[in-house]
Design a protein around this motif. Structure first.
Motif, mmCIF file in Angstrom:
data_model
loop_
_atom_site.group_PDB
_atom_site.id
_atom_site.type_symbol
_atom_site.label_atom_id
_atom_site.label_comp_id
_atom_site.label_asym_id
_atom_site.label_seq_id
_atom_site.Cartn_x
_atom_site.Cartn_y
_atom_site.Cartn_z
ATOM 1 N N SER A 1 57.571 -29.737 -2.669
ATOM 2 C CA SER A 1 57.325 -31.042 -2.065
ATOM 3 C C SER A 1 55.997 -31.133 -1.332
ATOM 4 N N VAL A 2 55.281 -29.998 -1.239
ATOM 5 C CA VAL A 2 53.939 -29.967 -0.654
ATOM 6 C C VAL A 2 53.060 -29.151 -1.585
ATOM 7 N N HIS A 3 51.894 -29.697 -1.911
ATOM 8 C CA HIS A 3 50.920 -28.961 -2.719
ATOM 9 C C HIS A 3 49.613 -28.894 -1.938
ATOM 10 N N TYR A 4 49.030 -27.697 -1.905
ATOM 11 C CA TYR A 4 47.842 -27.462 -1.088
ATOM 12 C C TYR A 4 46.539 -27.574 -1.875
ATOM 13 N N ASP A 5 46.630 -27.905 -3.153
ATOM 14 C CA ASP A 5 45.423 -27.972 -3.993
ATOM 15 C C ASP A 5 45.249 -29.344 -4.640
ATOM 16 N N LYS A 6 45.796 -30.381 -4.048
ATOM 17 C CA LYS A 6 45.803 -31.699 -4.673
ATOM 18 C C LYS A 6 44.744 -32.655 -4.126
ATOM 19 N N GLY A 7 43.990 -32.236 -3.131
ATOM 20 C CA GLY A 7 43.014 -33.150 -2.551
ATOM 21 C C GLY A 7 43.548 -33.806 -1.297
ATOM 22 N N CYS A 8 42.818 -34.800 -0.815
ATOM 23 C CA CYS A 8 43.090 -35.385 0.499
ATOM 24 C C CYS A 8 44.290 -36.324 0.484
ATOM 25 N N TYR A 9 45.025 -36.306 1.587
ATOM 26 C CA TYR A 9 46.095 -37.255 1.853
ATOM 27 C C TYR A 9 46.274 -37.298 3.363
ATOM 28 N N LEU A 10 47.093 -38.194 3.846
ATOM 29 C CA LEU A 10 47.257 -38.352 5.284
ATOM 30 C C LEU A 10 47.773 -37.059 5.914
ATOM 31 N N GLY A 11 47.055 -36.549 6.904
ATOM 32 C CA GLY A 11 47.447 -35.333 7.597
ATOM 33 C C GLY A 11 47.093 -34.052 6.881
ATOM 34 N N GLN A 12 46.423 -34.150 5.732
ATOM 35 C CA GLN A 12 46.166 -32.984 4.878
ATOM 36 C C GLN A 12 45.392 -31.890 5.597
ATOM 37 N N GLU A 13 44.410 -32.262 6.395
ATOM 38 C CA GLU A 13 43.558 -31.250 7.031
ATOM 39 C C GLU A 13 44.372 -30.322 7.932
ATOM 40 N N ILE A 14 45.247 -30.897 8.735
ATOM 41 C CA ILE A 14 46.049 -30.090 9.649
ATOM 42 C C ILE A 14 47.101 -29.292 8.881
ATOM 43 N N ILE A 15 47.719 -29.906 7.891
ATOM 44 C CA ILE A 15 48.734 -29.221 7.087
ATOM 45 C C ILE A 15 48.128 -28.032 6.360
ATOM 46 N N ALA A 16 46.937 -28.212 5.789
ATOM 47 C CA ALA A 16 46.269 -27.122 5.074
ATOM 48 C C ALA A 16 45.853 -26.014 6.041
ATOM 49 N N ARG A 17 45.377 -26.383 7.225
ATOM 50 C CA ARG A 17 44.954 -25.371 8.201
ATOM 51 C C ARG A 17 46.133 -24.502 8.621
ATOM 52 N N LEU A 18 47.294 -25.142 8.820
ATOM 53 C CA LEU A 18 48.484 -24.387 9.205
ATOM 54 C C LEU A 18 48.878 -23.397 8.114
ATOM 55 N N TRP A 19 48.674 -23.779 6.857
ATOM 56 C CA TRP A 19 49.034 -22.924 5.728
ATOM 57 C C TRP A 19 48.036 -21.780 5.540
ATOM 58 N N PHE A 20 46.757 -22.081 5.573
ATOM 59 C CA PHE A 20 45.747 -21.089 5.234
ATOM 60 C C PHE A 20 45.292 -20.233 6.413
ATOM 61 N N LYS A 21 45.403 -20.755 7.637
ATOM 62 C CA LYS A 21 44.830 -20.048 8.772
ATOM 63 C C LYS A 21 45.825 -19.719 9.881
ATOM 64 N N ALA A 22 47.052 -20.140 9.747
ATOM 65 C CA ALA A 22 48.040 -19.905 10.800
ATOM 66 C C ALA A 22 49.429 -19.845 10.180
ATOM 67 N N LYS A 23 50.458 -19.984 10.997
ATOM 68 C CA LYS A 23 51.826 -20.076 10.513
ATOM 69 C C LYS A 23 52.666 -20.774 11.577
ATOM 70 N N PRO A 24 53.702 -21.505 11.175
ATOM 71 C CA PRO A 24 54.561 -22.139 12.178
ATOM 72 C C PRO A 24 55.292 -21.103 13.023
ATOM 73 N N LYS A 25 55.565 -21.470 14.253
ATOM 74 C CA LYS A 25 56.368 -20.613 15.127
ATOM 75 C C LYS A 25 57.857 -20.915 14.969
ATOM 76 N N HIS A 26 58.153 -22.094 14.447
ATOM 77 C CA HIS A 26 59.531 -22.519 14.228
ATOM 78 C C HIS A 26 59.673 -22.937 12.763
ATOM 79 N N TRP A 27 60.860 -22.753 12.202
ATOM 80 C CA TRP A 27 61.080 -23.230 10.832
ATOM 81 C C TRP A 27 62.570 -23.436 10.589
ATOM 82 N N LEU A 28 62.895 -23.945 9.406
ATOM 83 C CA LEU A 28 64.237 -24.443 9.106
ATOM 84 C C LEU A 28 65.251 -23.307 8.918
ATOM 85 N N HIS A 29 66.425 -23.503 9.560
ATOM 86 C CA HIS A 29 67.558 -22.583 9.407
ATOM 87 C C HIS A 29 68.830 -23.414 9.241
ATOM 88 N N LEU A 30 69.804 -22.828 8.558
ATOM 89 C CA LEU A 30 71.150 -23.404 8.444
ATOM 90 C C LEU A 30 72.058 -22.668 9.413
#
Length: 241
Positions: free
Chosen positions: A149-178
């Motif tokens: 549902s997220v592709h990092y090589d598709k070009g610009c879209y709303l919020g893309q810069e921050i989303i890409a930075r989190l993927w390539f240069k950092a990582k979330p501290k929280h994420w989904l659990h059941l």
């Protein structure tokens, strides 16, 4: 206590429909297979999910879009605002009902048991966004990249810069659990503590099941039972090194 969610179907038709969506949603609309429903998101400029939507491409000039009822009005305003100069037309069709289909959800006019779908979707790790959780989570935190549902090589879209930075240069501290807990099902967007926020929940015998965005250690501290997600959604969400 969780209540059943309702859904609204829109169509988006016109020669600019695919180009417009490519600049809005987190997935690659151009590469999306026809007649396949895929959950995706429109984010704000801070990279947080503004609208969650189920997207089906009929062809490059025709799309079906499903959102939760409580987001339908604001979603239509957003599309008409950003698409004012695009050659396309958004039309609201009416209510639709969900059926779990493998790693996604399909919709039809035939009524289904939405509460049963909610439980199935939660158990399958298929988090969804409603008004109460709008602008709360980043796509990666909900494991949307693991759901195609997220592709990092598709070009610009709303919020893309921050989303890409989190993927390539950092990582979330929280994420989904059941998780499974006792007592009443907590409301979406409520916090079980500072590091555990509820995305979706539903009552089950003896308690509730919920999808939460959390630090793993915080779940241990709360004593919640952490259940296995499908294999594709297990583990943390960092980019493989």
């Amino acid at each position: 206590m969780s209540t059943s969610t309702a859904f609204t179907l829109f169509t988006l038709n016109g020669v600019d429909a695919q180009k417009f969506l490519q600049g809005q949603v987190t997935l690659n609309a151009e590469a999306l297979a026809e007649n396949l429903t895929r959950y995706t998101a429109i984010c704000n400029l801070k990279g947080r999910i503004l609208f969650g939507l189920w997207l089906k491409k009929i062809n490059p000039e025709s799309f079906e879009i499903v959102v939760t009822n409580d987001q339908a009005e604001e979603f239509a305003k957003h599309i008409k605002k950003f698409g004012a100069f695009s050659k396309m037309k958004l039309e609201q069709v009416g209510p639709v009902f969900p059926t779990l289909n493998g790693d996604s959800t399909d919709f039809a006019a035939t009524e289904t048991d939405i509460a049963a779908w909610q439980l199935q979707a939660i158990e399958a790790g298929q988090a969804w966004i409603e008004t109460t959780t709008s602008q709360e989570f980043q796509p990666q935190e909900l494991r949307l990249h693991q759901r195609e549902s997220v592709h990092y090589d598709k070009g610009c879209y709303l919020g893309q810069e921050i989303i890409a930075r989190l993927w390539f240069k950092a990582k979330p501290k929280h994420w989904l659990h059941l998780v499974q807990g006792t007592g009443d099902a907590p409301a979406a967007a409520s916090k079980l503590n500072n590091d555990v926020e509820v995305v979706n929940s539903i009552a089950v015998d003896g308690g509730y099941k919920a999808l939460v965005v959390a630090k793993p250690v915080a779940l241990e501290e709360l004593g919640l039972q952490v259940l296995d997600l499908p294999e594709a959604l297990n583990g943390d969400v960092a980019r493989p090194q």
